[in-house]
Design a protein around this motif. Structure first.
Motif, PDB file in Angstrom:
ATOM      1  N   THR A 171      -3.580   6.607  -6.360  1.00 39.53           N
ATOM      2  CA  THR A 171      -2.733   6.137  -7.456  1.00 39.53           C
ATOM      3  C   THR A 171      -3.609   5.748  -8.638  1.00 39.53           C
ATOM      4  OG1 THR A 171      -2.762   3.748  -7.006  1.00 39.53           O
ATOM      5  CG2 THR A 171      -1.193   5.092  -5.726  1.00 39.53           C
ATOM      6  N   GLU A 192       7.642   4.697  -4.200  1.00 38.66           N
ATOM      7  CA  GLU A 192       6.342   4.913  -4.838  1.00 38.66           C
ATOM      8  C   GLU A 192       5.825   3.682  -5.580  1.00 38.66           C
ATOM      9  OE1 GLU A 192       4.309   7.601  -4.628  1.00 38.66           O
ATOM     10  OE2 GLU A 192       5.718   8.390  -3.148  1.00 38.66           O
ATOM     11  N   ASP A 193       6.434   2.545  -5.336  1.00 39.22           N
ATOM     12  CA  ASP A 193       6.058   1.318  -6.041  1.00 39.22           C
ATOM     13  C   ASP A 193       4.860   0.684  -5.346  1.00 39.22           C
ATOM     14  OD1 ASP A 193       5.894  -0.943  -7.545  1.00 39.22           O
ATOM     15  OD2 ASP A 193       7.932  -1.649  -7.154  1.00 39.22           O
ATOM     16  N   ARG A 194       3.677   1.245  -5.598  1.00 44.14           N
ATOM     17  CA  ARG A 194       2.454   0.772  -4.949  1.00 44.14           C
ATOM     18  C   ARG A 194       1.247   1.247  -5.730  1.00 44.14           C
ATOM     19  NH1 ARG A 194       2.204   4.940   0.261  1.00 44.14           N
ATOM     20  NH2 ARG A 194       3.008   6.734  -0.864  1.00 44.14           N
ATOM     21  N   THR A 195       0.128   0.587  -5.503  1.00 43.99           N
ATOM     22  CA  THR A 195      -1.161   1.078  -5.975  1.00 43.99           C
ATOM     23  C   THR A 195      -2.148   0.972  -4.812  1.00 43.99           C
ATOM     24  OG1 THR A 195      -1.833  -1.097  -6.812  1.00 43.99           O
ATOM     25  CG2 THR A 195      -0.772   0.418  -8.378  1.00 43.99           C
ATOM     26  N   THR A 196      -3.184   1.801  -4.857  1.00 48.08           N
ATOM     27  CA  THR A 196      -4.228   1.758  -3.830  1.00 48.08           C
ATOM     28  C   THR A 196      -5.591   1.656  -4.510  1.00 48.08           C
ATOM     29  OG1 THR A 196      -4.633   4.156  -3.743  1.00 48.08           O
ATOM     30  CG2 THR A 196      -2.808   3.299  -2.402  1.00 48.08           C
TER      31      THR A 196
END
Length: 288
Positions: free
Chosen positions: A192, A254-258
């Motif tokens: 992301t 898809e509400d995420r970050t990595t």
């Protein structure tokens, strides 16, 4: 892997393939650049490759020991054409395979998820890249980019859902790491950007960069499916799958970050404003 190995980059003229090939070449690696027209790529050996033409497989695979796999675009069942190629690649000496998939598609899921599921059993060294939606969807020739330039709108069925949009340059940087590091990741990697944005947020950033009014037009699932089929010319089955992905985004999928990009490349991922400016958005003139 050795520094003298050769990487076959499938889709070497595409969004991630072209960047992966360029970054491999810049790092001094040997590259076979595969595309349907064997388009020349400076510094690489251009080779013709077509997923639907098995006669092109032999020349593409000759002397390659690594492969970057971009599935055939728009095919709801890519495993049908990809698995025979992958078995031939393994038999021919390819030892490392890096597959481009999607954050929305797990192993065993639809489309390329079937290829993801079998990849570890085919190759000694492997990785699956699962990037979120590309920031390049808002530049170049993508349908979103076109409607933004022509109409000042971006059409989705995502509602208020947020996405960790990622720069294709960052995807390529991770691909190069996965292809050339001494040890293959041996896992799937969700990629992301630095923040999760709604399409309202995207519209606001795009408007700020261009100085033009931009709006997010919210469609229903059916409206998005029909728009993709009618306006974008996407086959009905694939359009339905894409519209369903929008619906899933609206529900928070898809509400995420990595931290994958920074962890593997040593630098933070690029943000949307940086990418829009780098790729010339704001210097373009609307065509409508």
């Amino acid at each position: 892997m050795t520094a003298t190995g050769t990487t076959l980059v499938i889709g070497a003229t595409g969004t991630t393939g072209s960047r992966t090939a360029a970054q491999l070449l810049a790092a001094g690696h040997r590259v076979k650049a595969a595309s349907r027209r064997a388009t020349p790529v400076p510094g690489a050996e251009a080779v013709r490759f077509d997923w639907y033409a098995p006669a092109t497989f032999d020349d593409a695979l000759a002397e390659a020991d690594r492969v970057y796999l971009v599935p055939p675009v728009g095919d709801p069942d890519p495993a049908t054409v990809m698995l025979p190629f992958l078995k031939q690649a393994r038999a021919g000496g390819v030892r490392r395979a890096v597959l481009l998939s999607s954050s929305a598609v797990p192993a065993g899921g639809p489309a390329v998820g079937a290829v993801h599921q079998v990849l570890p059993g085919l190759f000694e060294e492997w990785a699956v890249l699962r990037p979120s939606w590309f920031m390049q969807n808002f530049t170049g020739d993508h349908a979103h980019a076109t409607t933004l330039r022509e109409n000042g709108t971006v059409l989705t069925a995502t509602g208020d859902g947020r996405v960790g949009f990622v720069d294709a340059d960052d995807i390529a940087a991770v691909a190069v790491h996965a292809l050339t590091d001494a040890t293959a990741p041996g896992t799937d990697l969700v990629l992301t950007g630095p923040e999760a944005l709604s399409y309202d947020d995207v519209a606001a950033v795009y408007a700020d960069v261009t100085g033009r009014p931009v709006a997010h037009q919210r469609l229903t699932y059916e409206g998005m499916r029909d728009h993709l089929t009618r306006a974008a010319g996407i086959p009905a089955e694939f359009a339905a799958m894409l519209a369903a992905m929008d619906q899933a985004i609206a529900e928070g999928s898809e509400d995420r970050t990595t931290d994958t990009v920074e962890r593997l490349t040593g630098r933070p991922p690029h943000d949307l404003r940086t990418v829009l400016l780098r790729e010339g958005v704001g210097r373009e003139q609307p065509t409508g």
